[in-house]
Design an enzyme around this catalytic site. Structure first.
Site, PDB file in Angstrom:
ATOM      1  CD  GLU A  75     -81.924 -74.011 -26.043  1.00  0.00           C
ATOM      2  OE1 GLU A  75     -81.576 -73.019 -25.377  1.00  0.00           O
ATOM      3  OE2 GLU A  75     -81.232 -74.512 -26.929  1.00  0.00           O
ATOM      4  CB  CYS A 104     -86.993 -79.707 -31.703  1.00  0.00           C
ATOM      5  SG  CYS A 104     -85.594 -80.348 -30.784  1.00  0.00           S
ATOM      6  CB  CYS A 123     -78.474 -82.588 -20.351  1.00  0.00           C
ATOM      7  SG  CYS A 123     -78.532 -84.346 -20.786  1.00  0.00           S
ATOM      8  CB  CYS A 171     -72.855 -85.745 -25.267  1.00  0.00           C
ATOM      9  SG  CYS A 171     -74.009 -87.086 -24.938  1.00  0.00           S
ATOM     10  CB  CYS A 192     -74.128 -81.952 -26.112  1.00  0.00           C
ATOM     11  SG  CYS A 192     -75.790 -81.341 -25.792  1.00  0.00           S
ATOM     12  CD  GLU A 246     -81.445 -89.723 -22.489  1.00  0.00           C
ATOM     13  OE1 GLU A 246     -80.832 -89.273 -23.476  1.00  0.00           O
ATOM     14  OE2 GLU A 246     -82.291 -90.639 -22.588  1.00  0.00           O
ATOM     15  CB  SER A 282     -83.943 -88.441 -29.514  1.00  0.00           C
ATOM     16  OG  SER A 282     -82.565 -88.553 -29.768  1.00  0.00           O
ATOM     17  CB  SER A 318     -77.649 -90.096 -29.646  1.00  0.00           C
ATOM     18  OG  SER A 318     -78.813 -89.313 -29.764  1.00  0.00           O
ATOM     19  CG  ASN A 354     -73.622 -89.329 -31.559  1.00  0.00           C
ATOM     20  OD1 ASN A 354     -74.322 -89.281 -32.576  1.00  0.00           O
ATOM     21  ND2 ASN A 354     -73.939 -88.688 -30.467  1.00  0.00           N
ATOM     22  CB  CYS A 375     -79.319 -79.446 -28.253  1.00  0.00           C
ATOM     23  SG  CYS A 375     -79.286 -80.302 -26.812  1.00  0.00           S
TER      24      CYS A 375
HETATM   25  N1  SAH Z   1     -80.477 -86.685 -24.940  1.00  0.00           N
HETATM   26  C1  SAH Z   1     -81.127 -87.123 -26.132  1.00  0.00           C
HETATM   27  C2  SAH Z   1     -81.897 -86.041 -26.863  1.00  0.00           C
HETATM   28  C3  SAH Z   1     -81.253 -84.677 -26.993  1.00  0.00           C
HETATM   29  S1  SAH Z   1     -79.954 -84.485 -28.179  1.00  0.00           S
HETATM   30  C4  SAH Z   1     -80.143 -87.826 -27.056  1.00  0.00           C
HETATM   31  O1  SAH Z   1     -78.965 -87.865 -26.726  1.00  0.00           O
HETATM   32  O2  SAH Z   1     -80.562 -88.373 -28.064  1.00  0.00           O
HETATM   33  C5  SAH Z   1     -80.688 -84.824 -29.739  1.00  0.00           C
HETATM   34  C6  SAH Z   1     -79.677 -85.182 -30.797  1.00  0.00           C
HETATM   35  O3  SAH Z   1     -78.869 -84.034 -31.125  1.00  0.00           O
HETATM   36  C7  SAH Z   1     -78.697 -86.288 -30.390  1.00  0.00           C
HETATM   37  O4  SAH Z   1     -78.564 -87.207 -31.436  1.00  0.00           O
HETATM   38  C8  SAH Z   1     -77.384 -85.536 -30.194  1.00  0.00           C
HETATM   39  O5  SAH Z   1     -76.287 -86.400 -30.424  1.00  0.00           O
HETATM   40  C9  SAH Z   1     -77.511 -84.418 -31.218  1.00  0.00           C
HETATM   41  N2  SAH Z   1     -76.713 -83.213 -30.981  1.00  0.00           N
HETATM   42  C10 SAH Z   1     -76.359 -82.640 -29.824  1.00  0.00           C
HETATM   43  N3  SAH Z   1     -75.638 -81.522 -30.038  1.00  0.00           N
HETATM   44  C11 SAH Z   1     -75.533 -81.381 -31.385  1.00  0.00           C
HETATM   45  C12 SAH Z   1     -74.923 -80.424 -32.247  1.00  0.00           C
HETATM   46  N4  SAH Z   1     -74.264 -79.387 -31.760  1.00  0.00           N
HETATM   47  N5  SAH Z   1     -75.015 -80.615 -33.588  1.00  0.00           N
HETATM   48  C13 SAH Z   1     -75.708 -81.657 -34.096  1.00  0.00           C
HETATM   49  N6  SAH Z   1     -76.324 -82.580 -33.337  1.00  0.00           N
HETATM   50  C14 SAH Z   1     -76.229 -82.454 -32.004  1.00  0.00           C
END
Ligand code: SAH
Length: 344
Positions: free
Chosen positions: A92, A105, A112, A116, A119, A160, A191, A214, A216, A332
């Site tokens: 997507e 985006c 992936c 996480c 996610c 990723e 990212s 990221s 977090n 995502c």
């Molecule tokens: N794998 C990469 C890029 C994809 S996620 C990474 O981890 O950076 C892009 C961003 O979206 C990351 O900062 C992740 O922590 C965040 N993310 C993932 N799921 C989310 C959600 N449900 N709400 C808000 N941010 C989210």
């Protein structure tokens, strides 16, 4: 199978032309048609001889993504696209207009492997890496659909990027090439969840695209709980790598911090986060969680604002990114997650 020309560099296009018995410059013409003029069909390439256009029609293709679903319900104007890959997997992309910017985006992998906990994409597992062509094609397809230029790219869709390093860099190089799509490298963000060795490699290679990490959580143990990859790449080594990047590239990395209610949104977190962000040249983006996984929720708006206040004074740039796609399930992995119930 037909050769997909989307995703080839200028040199590769020239090489391709020679390979099919044409002059090199035909490859340059094709390159321009694909990336500068956004041609959707070989028939549009009017400065190529008709016989060559016909030959290309038979043996090559201009991208191979199939649009499955387009969700335009977001009042903010975001549009979410679900594409099917030639082998049936789904990815997507989200178009986010925010005048004067038109940001896209994009995904770097189908699914992936990083897992996480919060996610949606993680739930799909890794299907496979995308090719540079599949990455670039997301941009071309959406550019044609919205009939407008894309000004900014963020690699924040599925996957990723640093676990699909070479195709991601090739795609980013193509997207920023002045002879083609010419999206400014400084308007592109890669990212990563924080793979220290790849961050160092990225710094050493001197790329101009921006880097976001990221984070977090400012605490190793908690980070391991919500991002298990942190076991392999502990916070100390990660921060060293980001610092190395900042010094070496003379660019400001961005920390991303997804705010999860009752988990990483306390004053103690804010204090530790502030210290961490201040330890090196950096920016901070707070992202209130977009609820996708049942165990996690978004803090109240009040708490988000309070958290931002606790971080002050912060010399570094601080912004709160309310996820624009909230209303269209644009976190995502959400659309593809829905699809995976019935396809692969
Ligand atoms: N794998 C990469 C890029 C994809 S996620 C990474 O981890 O950076 C892009 C961003 O979206 C990351 O900062 C992740 O922590 C965040 N993310 C993932 N799921 C989310 C959600 N449900 N709400 C808000 N941010 C989210």
């Amino acid at each position: 199978m037909k050769e997909n020309l989307v995703g080839l560099t200028l040199a590769q296009c020239a090489h391709y032309a020679e390979g099919i018995g044409e002059k090199k410059y035909r490859g340059r013409q094709i390159y321009k048609w694909i990336y500068e003029k956004h041609a959707a069909a070989f028939a549009e390439m009017t400065d190529l001889p008709a016989a060559l256009r016909e030959k290309l029609e038979q043996t090559a293709e201009l991208g191979n993504l199939t649009l499955v679903e387009k969700d335009e319900r977001s009042p903010s104007g975001s549009v979410k696209y679900l594409f099917r890959l030639h082998d049936g997997y789904h990815i997507e992309s989200v178009f986010i207009p925010d005048s004067p910017r038109r940001t896209l985006c994009i995904s770097s992998q189908a699914g992936c492997a990083v897992n996480c906990r919060f996610c949606a994409t993680a739930r799909l597992g890794l299907k496979r890496n995308l090719t540079a062509g599949e990455i670039v094609d997301q941009v071309l397809r959406i550019m044609r659909d919205v009939n407008d230029q894309i000004t900014n790219i963020v690699f924040m869709g599925m996957g990723e990027p640093f676990l699909n390093y070479d195709p991601v860099i090739q795609a980013a190089n193509i997207l920023s090439d002045d002879n083609g799509l010419a999206i400014g490298a400084r308007r592109m963000v890669i990212s990563t969840c924080g793979l220290s060795d790849q961050i160092r490699r990225y710094a050493d290679e001197g790329h101009k695209f921006r880097l976001a990490v990221s984070l977090n959580s400012p605490f190793q143990e908690e980070r391991e709980r919500i991002m298990p990859i942190a076991r392999k790449w502990p916070l100390d080594s990660l921060l060293d790598a980001i610092h190395y990047y900042a010094i070496k590239s003379r660019k400001i990395p961005t920390f991303e911090y997804v705010l999860l209610a009752g988990i990483n949104d306390t004053r103690i977190h804010a204090e530790a986060l502030k210290k961490l962000v201040k330890s090196m040249p950096s920016k901070l983006n707070l992202i209130p969680y977009n609820p996708t996984v049942a165990q996690f929720s978004r803090p109240t708006e009040e708490r988000v604002n309070e958290f931002a206040q606790w971080l002050l004074p912060l010399n570094a740039g601080l912004s709160v990114r309310w996820s624009k796609g909230y209303e269209v399930n644009a976190a995502c992995g959400q659309l593809a997650g829905k699809q995976s119930e019935w396809i692969r």
